[in-house]
Write a protein that holds these residues in place. Structure first.
Motif, short mmCIF file in Angstrom:
data_model
loop_
_atom_site.label_atom_id
_atom_site.label_comp_id
_atom_site.label_asym_id
_atom_site.label_seq_id
_atom_site.Cartn_x
_atom_site.Cartn_y
_atom_site.Cartn_z
N ARG A 92 2.17 2.31 -3.27
CA ARG A 92 1.17 2.96 -4.12
C ARG A 92 1.02 4.44 -3.80
O ARG A 92 0.13 5.11 -4.33
N VAL A 105 1.01 5.15 5.23
CA VAL A 105 0.59 3.94 5.91
C VAL A 105 1.24 3.84 7.29
O VAL A 105 2.44 4.07 7.46
N VAL A 150 -7.73 -1.35 -1.72
CA VAL A 150 -7.96 0.05 -2.10
C VAL A 150 -9.35 0.19 -2.72
O VAL A 150 -10.10 1.13 -2.42
N VAL A 209 -3.99 5.09 5.64
CA VAL A 209 -4.39 3.76 6.10
C VAL A 209 -3.61 3.42 7.37
O VAL A 209 -2.39 3.63 7.44
N ALA A 228 -3.60 -5.74 -2.45
CA ALA A 228 -3.53 -4.30 -2.15
C ALA A 228 -4.47 -3.52 -3.06
O ALA A 228 -5.17 -2.60 -2.61
N ASP A 229 -4.50 -3.88 -4.34
CA ASP A 229 -5.41 -3.20 -5.26
C ASP A 229 -6.87 -3.40 -4.84
O ASP A 229 -7.68 -2.46 -4.87
N LEU A 270 0.39 5.70 -0.73
CA LEU A 270 -0.43 5.97 0.44
C LEU A 270 0.44 6.16 1.67
O LEU A 270 1.52 5.57 1.79
N LEU A 277 0.84 -1.21 0.00
CA LEU A 277 0.00 0.00 0.00
C LEU A 277 0.87 1.25 0.00
O LEU A 277 0.56 2.24 -0.69
#
Length: 382
Positions: free
Chosen positions: A138, A142, A365, A229, A361-362, A140, A135
């Motif tokens: 990507r 975290v 999300v 997240v 993970a995708d 984000l 994550l």
């Protein structure tokens, strides 16, 4: 039009340097005490947050580079001091607010995901650590709380352990700054425990009230900053931490991890049911240690098959359809990378298990889209 004085230009450049632990510019943290110029030479005085700040060398280097980028041919010297107790208190209140509070409780804009399982040994922590890193990759922001107080393993899985010892978090006033690995801010009870000789942490022998207090402190005293997240690696089962998480994080999503075998899936269902009882939302199931494709093309299902689908079916209701978000195959690399402290999504991204975690993970999300719809934003009215 004349340019601003050299000292002012250096102050502006130095102020943009980021504190590597607080992840904020020095100017925002009031750490730039003074900047003076004599001809083309400049002197910069910086106040560190604490004595023996572990990031002092990096801050000094980054400040000198920033100052010299403006001074040109001039010489830049950096003086490191330490904040006064009053300055630290003011900084603490600026970052957290004047009162202790749980920033991830009701009304939070951070998505909280508790990764749970019915029993131990299903690879829940390995899934959590790699999902957090995936994550973060990507883009984000975290955070990760190792809520498995009795069986903590997240520091090892993220490569934070050196010679058997996890790093001690830096403390600024009443704020605890979590160590960062692979752009994931991480906290674990294993970072606070030491044996008398300073070696590997000993065992934790705590009961309900202490477990609740530990999770509460992780939420209120650890400064994660703004997160997209927050993941929790939950202990197996439906005990004290699961109940405390329900009270402290009522809006959390829950990801249930199981293996394909019925002995694991039957118990995993219970963890999802308890999460739902305390008001949390089950967003999906992860089946770990699924069938592995052998070199000859055959399939080896060491732990059987169908467990993930059975958990998803049992947790689905007329109002909420729970799906299997990932089926992660058995993988020697996943095991060896975890032992080496290297997330497989970084060390061996081509491995089938790593590719399935990236797909997870995708999907995580995707399940979060629209989660804030209808939620009241925490704004004040005059």
């Amino acid at each position: 039009m004349t340019s601003a004085p050299l000292a002012d230009r250096v102050r502006e450049a130095v102020g943009r340097v980021t504190d590597p632990e607080l992840r904020r510019p020095l100017s925002e943290l009031d750490m730039v005490r003074d900047v003076t110029a004599s001809g083309e030479d400049v002197h910069v005085a910086i106040d560190l947050t604490i004595v023996g700040c572990p990031a002092s060398d990096r801050i000094e280097r980054d400040v000198r580079v920033a100052a010299e980028s403006v001074a040109g041919e001039g010489r830049a010297t950096v003086e490191l001091g330490v904040m006064t107790p009053e300055q630290r208190q003011a900084l603490t209140e600026r970052l957290r607010g004047p009162q202790k509070r749980n920033p991830f409780g009701e009304g939070t804009l951070t998505r909280v995901i508790a990764v749970t399982s019915g029993k131990g040994g299903v690879g829940k922590s390995t899934v959590t650590a790699n999902l957090a890193v995936s994550l973060a990759r990507r883009g984000l922001k975290v955070g990760l709380i190792d809520a498995d107080v009795h069986g903590f393993s997240i520091p090892q899985l993220l490569g934070l352990v050196t010679d058997g010892v996890a790093p001690s978090p830096t403390q600024v006033g009443e704020l605890i700054l979590p160590p960062v690995a692979h752009d994931v801010k991480t906290i674990s009870i294993g970072m606070f425990l030491r044996q008398s000789d300073g070696s590997t942490p000993g065992a934790v022998m705590w009961r309900g009230p202490m477990l609740h207090r530990t999770l509460q402190q992780f939420l209120t005293d650890v400064f994660f900053g703004d997160l997209d997240v927050l993941l929790l690696d939950m202990p197996p089962g439906t005990g004290d931490i699961a109940i405390s998480a329900g009270h402290l994080l009522p809006g959390a999503d829950v990801l249930v991890v199981t293996t394909p075998q019925p002995a694991a899936s039957d118990v995993a269902i219970r963890s999802g049911l308890v999460a739902r009882e305390v008001g949390q939302r089950v967003i999906g199931v992860v089946e770990n240690m699924a069938a592995m494709t052998m070199p000859d093309g055959s399939s080896m299902d060491l732990f059987g098959s169908g467990g993930g689908a059975e958990v998803a079916r049992a947790l689905s209701t007329d109002e909420e359809d729970v799906a299997v978000l990932a089926s992660i195959p058995l993988s020697p690399a996943l095991r060896s990378d975890g032992d080496a402290g290297e997330p497989i999504v970084v060390a061996h991204p081509e491995d089938p298990s790593a590719m399935e975690i990236e797909a997870l993970a995708d999907r995580v999300v995707e399940t979060g889209r629209g989660v804030l719809a209808g939620r009241k934003l925490p704004v004040r009215t005059k």
